[in-house]
Write a protein that holds these residues in place. Structure first.
Motif, PDB file in Angstrom:
ATOM      1  N   SER A   9       0.838  -1.193   0.000  1.00 33.11           N
ATOM      2  CA  SER A   9       0.000   0.000   0.000  1.00 33.11           C
ATOM      3  C   SER A   9       0.879   1.251   0.000  1.00 33.11           C
ATOM      4  CB  SER A   9      -0.945  -0.035   1.204  1.00 33.11           C
ATOM      5  OG  SER A   9      -2.031   0.823   0.991  1.00 33.11           O
ATOM      6  N   LYS A  10       0.321   2.351   0.474  1.00 31.66           N
ATOM      7  CA  LYS A  10       1.044   3.615   0.420  1.00 31.66           C
ATOM      8  C   LYS A  10       1.821   3.818   1.718  1.00 31.66           C
ATOM      9  CE  LYS A  10       0.592   8.482  -0.780  1.00 31.66           C
ATOM     10  NZ  LYS A  10      -0.321   9.551  -1.243  1.00 31.66           N
ATOM     11  N   VAL A  11       3.139   3.920   1.601  1.00 36.89           N
ATOM     12  CA  VAL A  11       4.007   4.026   2.758  1.00 36.89           C
ATOM     13  C   VAL A  11       3.916   5.429   3.366  1.00 36.89           C
ATOM     14  CG1 VAL A  11       6.059   4.784   1.480  1.00 36.89           C
ATOM     15  CG2 VAL A  11       6.335   3.413   3.560  1.00 36.89           C
ATOM     16  N   ALA A  12       4.190   5.541   4.667  1.00 31.92           N
ATOM     17  CA  ALA A  12       4.173   6.834   5.350  1.00 31.92           C
ATOM     18  C   ALA A  12       5.181   7.791   4.709  1.00 31.92           C
ATOM     19  CB  ALA A  12       4.502   6.647   6.825  1.00 31.92           C
ATOM     20  N   LYS A  13       4.841   9.064   4.635  1.00 36.96           N
ATOM     21  CA  LYS A  13       5.642  10.057   3.908  1.00 36.96           C
ATOM     22  C   LYS A  13       7.115  10.109   4.305  1.00 36.96           C
ATOM     23  CE  LYS A  13       2.120  13.279   2.261  1.00 36.96           C
ATOM     24  NZ  LYS A  13       1.630  14.677   2.291  1.00 36.96           N
ATOM     25  N   PRO A  14       7.455  10.036   5.597  1.00 31.70           N
ATOM     26  CA  PRO A  14       8.883  10.123   5.943  1.00 31.70           C
ATOM     27  C   PRO A  14       9.741   9.032   5.312  1.00 31.70           C
ATOM     28  CG  PRO A  14       7.518  10.457   7.890  1.00 31.70           C
ATOM     29  CD  PRO A  14       6.609  10.003   6.804  1.00 31.70           C
ATOM     30  N   LEU A  15       9.122   7.913   4.941  1.00 31.65           N
ATOM     31  CA  LEU A  15       9.875   6.796   4.361  1.00 31.65           C
ATOM     32  C   LEU A  15       9.771   6.726   2.842  1.00 31.65           C
ATOM     33  CD1 LEU A  15       8.990   3.901   6.833  1.00 31.65           C
ATOM     34  CD2 LEU A  15      11.044   5.305   6.807  1.00 31.65           C
ATOM     35  N   ALA A  16       8.976   7.606   2.241  1.00 30.02           N
ATOM     36  CA  ALA A  16       8.641   7.464   0.823  1.00 30.02           C
ATOM     37  C   ALA A  16       9.864   7.499  -0.087  1.00 30.02           C
ATOM     38  CB  ALA A  16       7.645   8.544   0.417  1.00 30.02           C
ATOM     39  N   LYS A  17      10.781   8.441   0.133  1.00 35.47           N
ATOM     40  CA  LYS A  17      11.932   8.566  -0.757  1.00 35.47           C
ATOM     41  C   LYS A  17      12.860   7.354  -0.650  1.00 35.47           C
ATOM     42  CE  LYS A  17      12.104  13.593  -1.213  1.00 35.47           C
ATOM     43  NZ  LYS A  17      12.915  14.826  -1.011  1.00 35.47           N
ATOM     44  N   VAL A  18      13.105   6.911   0.571  1.00 32.80           N
ATOM     45  CA  VAL A  18      13.960   5.740   0.772  1.00 32.80           C
ATOM     46  C   VAL A  18      13.302   4.497   0.163  1.00 32.80           C
ATOM     47  CG1 VAL A  18      14.972   4.215   2.509  1.00 32.80           C
ATOM     48  CG2 VAL A  18      15.015   6.685   2.840  1.00 32.80           C
ATOM     49  N   TYR A  19      11.999   4.372   0.351  1.00 27.73           N
ATOM     50  CA  TYR A  19      11.266   3.225  -0.176  1.00 27.73           C
ATOM     51  C   TYR A  19      11.311   3.204  -1.700  1.00 27.73           C
ATOM     52  CZ  TYR A  19       7.348  -0.074  -0.696  1.00 27.73           C
ATOM     53  OH  TYR A  19       6.556  -1.142  -1.017  1.00 27.73           O
TER      54      TYR A  19
END
Length: 243
Positions: free
Chosen positions: A165-175
């Motif tokens: 699903s959609k990951v939390a914003k603080p992790l989005a770039k790393v993900y």
């Protein structure tokens, strides 16, 4: 011509199933190994939580859609016992064969059938529980598939949708960096197939987020829908109850 997405590509709706089949034909032999590597083993915890939420009772009937290599089918079979039934299905024959062989190796023989989730070959109100893990995002018409899942459930029956699903914003770039740089490389090294794992990363981005999927499930006939985020939203378990 009606089009849909295959990863980030726009393709003819009639061609998507064939392309998805090609992906899973390619990855089936190394699917379980890749799951462990991609998730750091977390997929086992996500599935264990799904089995816990299922809260199955002895004698109940379960339909496992996109059951693949049989992780959930095996766990469910232990819960429903000899008086119950778990039907193990997948649209992809290579995945289904891999799962069937794995189940047999574990001493478990289940009804196993190739079927399309958009046209389920089961009667209305037949199952107590329907599950689909990491398969809904690959379906062309998710609305039709969800409606079919609702149809084959008994009133008060439960649908479990375990999906990226959609990951939390603080992790989005790393993900994103991991998904599009590391994941295809692992796929190439372990499975000899970078393109299929690039598609899998793209398919996750194109899948409805938590709220959008919840709305789709309501529209398909589920009166109550809960969403359980896991690992900061990398995965979500949606639980729908048929009216």
């Amino acid at each position: 011509m009606s089009t849909t997405h295959f990863g980030f590509q726009s393709v003819d709706e009639r061609d998507k199933a064939r392309r998805v089949r090609g992906v899973f034909d390619s990855v089936a032999p190394r699917y379980d190994v890749m799951n462990d590597l991609m998730s750091g083993g977390l997929h086992r915890a996500w599935k264990a939580y799904t089995v816990l939420v299922a809260n199955l009772q002895e004698g109940q009937r379960v339909l496992d859609i996109a059951g693949g290599t049989g992780d959930l089918a095996l766990a469910f079979s232990k819960k429903v016992g000899e008086r119950g039934q778990v039907v193990h299905t997948d649209i992809n024959e290579a995945m289904l064969r891999t799962g069937r062989d794995r189940l047999i190796d574990a001493g478990v023989v289940l009804p196993t059938t190739v079927c399309d989730a958009e046209q389920l070959p089961f009667p209305d109100g037949h199952f107590d529980l329907v599950s689909v893990a990491f398969g809904l995002r690959n379906m062309t018409h998710k609305d039709l598939a969800l409606a079919e899942m609702c149809r084959v459930l008994k009133p008060g029956g439960k649908l479990l949708v375990l999906e990226f699903s959609k990951v939390a914003k603080p992790l989005a770039k790393v993900y994103d960096w991991y998904s599009f740089n590391i994941l295809p490389r692992i796929g190439q090294l372990v499975a000899g197939d970078a393109d299929s794992y690039r598609y899998l990363a793209e398919s996750i981005r194109m899948h409805p987020d938590q709220q959008a999927l919840k709305a789709l499930m309501h529209k398909a006939g589920f009166g109550h829908v809960d969403c359980h985020n896991m690992t900061a939203g990398v995965v979500a378990l949606h639980v729908g109850i048929k009216c």
